[in-house]
Enzyme design. Sequence first.
Site, mmCIF file in Angstrom:
data_model
loop_
_atom_site.group_PDB
_atom_site.id
_atom_site.type_symbol
_atom_site.label_atom_id
_atom_site.label_comp_id
_atom_site.label_asym_id
_atom_site.label_seq_id
_atom_site.Cartn_x
_atom_site.Cartn_y
_atom_site.Cartn_z
ATOM 1 C CD GLU A 74 -2.811 -1.325 2.403
ATOM 2 O OE1 GLU A 74 -2.716 -0.459 3.296
ATOM 3 O OE2 GLU A 74 -3.626 -2.271 2.448
ATOM 4 C CG ASN A 125 -0.297 -7.011 -1.558
ATOM 5 O OD1 ASN A 125 -0.870 -7.632 -2.446
ATOM 6 N ND2 ASN A 125 -0.718 -6.995 -0.289
ATOM 7 C CG HIS A 158 -9.377 -6.281 1.064
ATOM 8 N ND1 HIS A 158 -9.702 -7.388 1.813
ATOM 9 C CD2 HIS A 158 -8.060 -6.056 1.267
ATOM 10 C CE1 HIS A 158 -8.625 -7.816 2.454
ATOM 11 N NE2 HIS A 158 -7.617 -7.036 2.136
ATOM 12 C CD GLU A 160 -4.213 -8.200 1.892
ATOM 13 O OE1 GLU A 160 -5.097 -7.497 2.415
ATOM 14 O OE2 GLU A 160 -3.000 -7.912 1.963
ATOM 15 C CG ASP A 199 -12.316 -9.538 2.109
ATOM 16 O OD1 ASP A 199 -12.225 -8.558 1.333
ATOM 17 O OD2 ASP A 199 -11.929 -9.492 3.294
HETATM 18 C C1 XIL Z 1 -6.158 -6.571 8.331
HETATM 19 C C2 XIL Z 1 -6.405 -7.764 9.237
HETATM 20 O O1 XIL Z 1 -7.250 -8.659 8.564
HETATM 21 C C3 XIL Z 1 -7.019 -7.340 10.552
HETATM 22 O O2 XIL Z 1 -7.057 -8.423 11.473
HETATM 23 C C4 XIL Z 1 -6.222 -6.191 11.182
HETATM 24 O O3 XIL Z 1 -6.895 -5.729 12.346
HETATM 25 C C5 XIL Z 1 -6.033 -5.070 10.194
HETATM 26 O O4 XIL Z 1 -5.428 -5.564 9.005
HETATM 27 N N1 XIL Z 1 -4.786 -4.732 3.746
HETATM 28 C C6 XIL Z 1 -3.760 -5.521 4.221
HETATM 29 C C7 XIL Z 1 -3.996 -6.435 5.358
HETATM 30 O O5 XIL Z 1 -2.676 -5.509 3.627
HETATM 31 O O6 XIL Z 1 -2.850 -6.591 6.148
HETATM 32 C C8 XIL Z 1 -5.153 -5.969 6.213
HETATM 33 O O7 XIL Z 1 -5.411 -6.978 7.203
HETATM 34 C C9 XIL Z 1 -6.363 -5.708 5.371
HETATM 35 C C10 XIL Z 1 -6.092 -4.627 4.355
#
Ligand code: XIL
Length: 385
Positions: free
Chosen positions: A191, A234, A270, A300, A302
């Site tokens: 990020e 990422n 996400h 990641e 979802d």
């Molecule tokens: C999130 C986790 O899922 C949570 O448990 C934590 O409280 C916050 O981070 N982008 C990322 C991940 O790169 O590391 C994040 O994970 C979600 C967004």
Amino acid sequence: MAATRARGFGRAAAAVAAGAAVALLAACGGGSAEDGSGGSGGADGRALPTLTEEHAPLRDLAPDGVVIGTAAAGGGHFGSGNDPFQVDTDYREIVGAEFSSVTPENQLKWEYVHPEPETYDFEAADDIVDFAEEHGMAVRGHALIWHSQNPAWLENGDFTPDELRDILHDHITTVVGRYAGRIQQWDVANEIFDDGGRLRDEENIWIRELGPEIVADAFRWAHEADPDALLFLNDYNAETVNAKTNAYLAFVEELLADGVPVHGFGAQAHLSLEYGSPGDGLRQNLQRFADLGLATAITELDVRIELGPGGEASEEDLERQAVYYRDVVEGCLAVEGCTSITLWGFTDRYSWVPSWFQGMGAATVTDSVFGRKPAYDAVAEALGG
Ligand code: XIL
């Protein structure tokens, strides 16, 4: 490729172990509902088939050379001492049975692994990496340079630039070096651009204090610590062609021109039903990075849903959600070198979404008692099942 290497370390043995785990869970009568969220059920109250009933696991459906992964729940929104990966044995067995890759959800972030200036704590991460090895799974390491989840001693430390450089070098050398040969992909920079395509030169302590060149150094140091690991950039909102991914593309081109060992681009994915599926835009975007010779990955995945007043997702929304999952898996598989797809958790029992996005939830492929939602079937089918 990482995927090939992961398959190399004992896929046949792992498949036996995986089958045994499913059978064992079935014999035990399936997942427990001690979280109090009620029985497994679809939006219409019908029981969903669960991950604890016998079925072909996702890892067996994935094409050769492609790994399907999950985040291993722990740290972050769970609070200390409550890591599901440590305390929920059903959950843990499903991770090994169903997936061929795993990402520590929080356990390798600075605030966990480097809680004090002179202290590293590898307990939780070691457990995950050992588990992955036992089950023939690949591991994604997450994350080395990030603006979030850094310990207070670092963010408020008032260090000189030289001190900060040494701290980062020591961290990367120690953490990546510890798992050399055992973690196949690292998110070196997480990020680092905002949605407008601007480097986060205020929020990110490394870029703010040391300038953008520190990103290239982080890649070089990680490569020295593990020459076999694939090193990734990422980000979220990085699925389609947009200002952020255009910035990444230009940044990668510069890194490559300078001979920096950058190997991959990860789209977190996400997603939210509110914003539409990336559709074919995902393939188009990832292909641009593949054309530069990079590996790509979904890191990641979802898909969050706005919940109704009773905290339920409607059946219609669960069907729409399945389309997003399918689009992402198919989009990745259409790009050569997109060989790693990670779900950010596989069960609503532990998803980060409700605690981070008010009124949203139901973002994963199974409900809170491991009942398989339409999204699970969509992933299975898109993988080739
Ligand atoms: C999130 C986790 O899922 C949570 O448990 C934590 O409280 C916050 O981070 N982008 C990322 C991940 O790169 O590391 C994040 O994970 C979600 C967004």
